[in-house]
Design an enzyme around this catalytic site. Structure first.
Site, PDB file in Angstrom:
ATOM      1  N   THR A  56       0.830  -1.200   0.000  1.00  0.00           N
ATOM      2  CA  THR A  56       0.000   0.000   0.000  1.00  0.00           C
ATOM      3  C   THR A  56       0.864   1.250   0.000  1.00  0.00           C
ATOM      4  O   THR A  56       0.359   2.346   0.193  1.00  0.00           O
ATOM      5  CB  THR A  56      -0.936   0.034   1.230  1.00  0.00           C
ATOM      6  OG1 THR A  56      -0.139  -0.013   2.415  1.00  0.00           O
ATOM      7  CG2 THR A  56      -1.916  -1.116   1.211  1.00  0.00           C
ATOM      8  N   SER A  57       2.163   1.087  -0.209  1.00  0.00           N
ATOM      9  CA  SER A  57       3.049   2.248  -0.149  1.00  0.00           C
ATOM     10  C   SER A  57       3.263   2.852  -1.535  1.00  0.00           C
ATOM     11  O   SER A  57       2.533   3.740  -1.943  1.00  0.00           O
ATOM     12  CB  SER A  57       4.366   1.888   0.528  1.00  0.00           C
ATOM     13  OG  SER A  57       5.002   0.832  -0.174  1.00  0.00           O
TER      14      SER A  57
ATOM     15  N   GLU B 143       0.296   3.203 -12.709  1.00  0.00           N
ATOM     16  CA  GLU B 143      -1.087   3.207 -12.245  1.00  0.00           C
ATOM     17  C   GLU B 143      -1.973   3.918 -13.250  1.00  0.00           C
ATOM     18  O   GLU B 143      -1.710   5.068 -13.573  1.00  0.00           O
ATOM     19  CB  GLU B 143      -1.185   3.859 -10.877  1.00  0.00           C
ATOM     20  CG  GLU B 143      -0.466   3.044  -9.819  1.00  0.00           C
ATOM     21  CD  GLU B 143      -0.520   3.669  -8.435  1.00  0.00           C
ATOM     22  OE1 GLU B 143      -1.107   4.754  -8.270  1.00  0.00           O
ATOM     23  OE2 GLU B 143       0.020   3.077  -7.513  1.00  0.00           O
TER      24      GLU B 143
ATOM     25  N   HIS C 280      -5.525   2.328  -5.806  1.00  0.00           N
ATOM     26  CA  HIS C 280      -4.796   3.261  -4.946  1.00  0.00           C
ATOM     27  C   HIS C 280      -5.758   4.080  -4.084  1.00  0.00           C
ATOM     28  O   HIS C 280      -5.642   5.285  -3.959  1.00  0.00           O
ATOM     29  CB  HIS C 280      -3.891   4.176  -5.777  1.00  0.00           C
ATOM     30  CG  HIS C 280      -2.746   4.728  -4.968  1.00  0.00           C
ATOM     31  ND1 HIS C 280      -1.607   5.195  -5.553  1.00  0.00           N
ATOM     32  CD2 HIS C 280      -2.557   4.884  -3.642  1.00  0.00           C
ATOM     33  CE1 HIS C 280      -0.774   5.629  -4.622  1.00  0.00           C
ATOM     34  NE2 HIS C 280      -1.333   5.435  -3.463  1.00  0.00           N
TER      35      HIS C 280
END
Length: 124
Positions: free
Chosen positions: A37-38, A68, A87
């Site tokens: 999740t970073s 992304e 995200h």
């Protein structure tokens, strides 16, 4: 070697870019899951994909990817052991409230500052 879940939480910089790849994944149990999740580029994405295709680990939950969103031809879309989110993992109500509280605390501290050194914003 013993964890059921490995969750990545670190900033992306020269030291962390591509720092999690095959060598780290092969140290994980085959029944474990990777959660990122970073920042997507912390994982060596091609090595991660290969390891997932080879079932080196049970799966990966990715809120971030190198690009992304991932390219339309990325294998990440079709791997049955990958869960992708756009995200948005941080968007829970509690997380947003914490962000508002931290902002309010920072403004209050600034307003109460008595010296210039008290006005320095430190991000942790």
């Amino acid at each position: 070697r013993n964890s059921d879940f490995v969750s990545i939480h670190c900033p992306l910089n020269d030291q962390t870019r591509g720092s999690f790849g095959r060598a780290q994944i092969e140290m994980m149990k085959p029944t474990s899951f990777l959660i990122n999740t970073s920042r997507g580029a912390i994982c060596n994405e091609s090595e991660l994909i290969q390891c997932l295709q080879e079932n080196k680990i049970a799966g990966a939950g990715l809120d971030v990817t190198t690009t992304e969103p991932p390219a339309t031809d990325s294998p990440l879309w079709d791997l049955p052991n990958v869960w992708l989110t756009p995200h948005t993992g941080w968007r829970r109500k509690e997380t947003r409230q914490r962000l508002v509280d931290m902002t309010a605390d920072s403004i209050e501290a600034y307003c109460k500052a008595e010296t210039e050194s008290d006005m320095i914003n430190v991000v942790n």
